[in-house]
Design an enzyme around this catalytic site. Structure first.
Site, PDB file in Angstrom:
ATOM      1  N   LYS A 150      17.963  69.498  64.199  1.00 25.80           N
ATOM      2  CA  LYS A 150      16.566  69.205  64.505  1.00 25.80           C
ATOM      3  C   LYS A 150      16.236  67.715  64.356  1.00 25.80           C
ATOM      4  CE  LYS A 150      14.130  71.652  61.841  1.00 25.80           C
ATOM      5  NZ  LYS A 150      13.189  71.056  60.891  1.00 25.80           N
ATOM      6  N   ARG A 202       5.761  74.759  57.647  1.00 30.41           N
ATOM      7  CA  ARG A 202       6.885  75.607  57.271  1.00 30.41           C
ATOM      8  C   ARG A 202       6.451  77.029  56.992  1.00 30.41           C
ATOM      9  NH1 ARG A 202      11.536  72.491  53.976  1.00 30.41           N
ATOM     10  NH2 ARG A 202      11.988  71.381  55.882  1.00 30.41           N
ATOM     11  N   ARG A 227      31.617  71.583  56.631  1.00 29.86           N
ATOM     12  CA  ARG A 227      31.356  70.249  56.083  1.00 29.86           C
ATOM     13  C   ARG A 227      32.165  69.996  54.825  1.00 29.86           C
ATOM     14  NH1 ARG A 227      25.039  68.928  56.638  1.00 29.86           N
ATOM     15  NH2 ARG A 227      24.892  70.185  54.745  1.00 29.86           N
ATOM     16  N   ARG A 230      30.688  71.180  49.156  1.00 31.88           N
ATOM     17  CA  ARG A 230      29.553  71.274  48.245  1.00 31.88           C
ATOM     18  C   ARG A 230      29.148  72.735  48.088  1.00 31.88           C
ATOM     19  NH1 ARG A 230      24.923  67.907  50.668  1.00 31.88           N
ATOM     20  NH2 ARG A 230      24.034  69.844  49.909  1.00 31.88           N
ATOM     21  N   ARG A 264      20.276  80.660  52.118  1.00 33.35           N
ATOM     22  CA  ARG A 264      19.306  79.658  52.584  1.00 33.35           C
ATOM     23  C   ARG A 264      18.723  80.048  53.936  1.00 33.35           C
ATOM     24  NH1 ARG A 264      22.907  74.715  52.622  1.00 33.35           N
ATOM     25  NH2 ARG A 264      21.485  73.652  54.011  1.00 33.35           N
TER      26      ARG A 264
END
Ligand SMILES: [Zn+2]
Length: 257
Positions: free
Chosen positions: A43, A122, A161, A194, A205
């Site tokens: 985004k 949000r 990642r 991570r 999430r």
């Protein structure tokens, strides 16, 4: 470099009484957009490209928080101080605080150059507050762009990642692999995954994101403002598809009038 790129966005990042170094020119029909999309859909990248294409300012609430964190506490308004306090505790900043922060920057909402909101609203409550505020200013949103990507694809993107232990550089096992597996190109540090980027954490999430934004998506759909854009392909392709979808929405509106 055009005028837009020279703008330091002080009116947004610092808030009043600060003003932008290069106020955007008045547009006849400025774009006033909201961008929605789960973490990992790209985004921020799109907001930046759309700013270049549409001339509207990129208003990211994340950028406001980051800018505030690096300034003196006595320079902060009570609202910003309270927001920073929540973040320091690792807590979610409440709806009303986020809304107050945006309202302090209402000059950016009124700005004749338009805006691209990213990270706000949000929740349904925030969306309703924005709508009411804009109506009182006799303004309306041009569109709400929802970037869509299948859950499995988002998990694949984020879980690939790898972060450098030492310099925090970020790599990706398939799209941006380091020259030597597990080793940072920049400093030779060890790469690790991570906690946030583990598939289990990503799923949690994303589910939280879906829960809070599903009513928001319905809200904008009912208002006839929602434009859905698939977030797969190159950033250029996605940007092109966004502009095409926005044009299509506005052509159909013009026919109605
Ligand atoms: Zn490194």
């Amino acid at each position: 470099m055009n005028e837009q790129n020279k703008n330091d966005r002080a009116g947004w990042l610092v808030g009043p009484p600060a003003q932008c170094s290069v106020p955007p020119g008045e547009s006849k029909s400025p774009w006033r957009l909201v961008l929605l999309g789960a973490p990992g859909v790209g985004k921020g990248t799109q907001a930046d490209r759309l700013r270049g294409r549409l001339g509207a300012c990129h208003l990211s609430t994340g950028d406001v928080f980051r800018a505030a964190g690096s300034r003196d506490a006595c320079d902060q308004t009570p609202v910003m101080k309270s927001a920073i306090e929540y973040m320091r505790r690792g807590a979610l900043v409440p709806d009303t605080t986020v809304w107050e922060m945006v309202r302090e920057r209402s000059a950016c909402i009124r700005c004749g150059g338009g805006f691209i909101l990213d990270g706000f609203p949000r929740t349904l409550a925030q969306a309703e507050a924005l709508k009411e505020h804009m109506e009182s200013e006799r303004l309306s949103l041009s569109a709400v762009v929802n970037y869509e990507l299948p859950l499995a694809e988002i998990v694949a993107r984020l879980s690939g990642r790898r972060t450098c232990e030492k310099c925090k550089a970020v790599f990706h096992v398939t799209t941006q692999p380091p020259k030597e597996e597990g080793v940072c190109d920049r400093c030779g540090g060890r790469l690790f995954q991570r906690e946030d980027d583990r598939p289990e954490s990503i799923t949690v999430r994303l589910e939280a994101y879906e829960r809070s934004t599903a009513p928001l998506i319905q809200f904008y759909k009912d208002l006839g403002l929602l434009v859905s854009v698939p977030a797969d392909g190159s950033p250029d392709e996605i940007c092109e598809n966004t502009v095409t979808a926005l044009d299509a929405l506005h052509l159909s509106e013009d026919r109605l009038h």
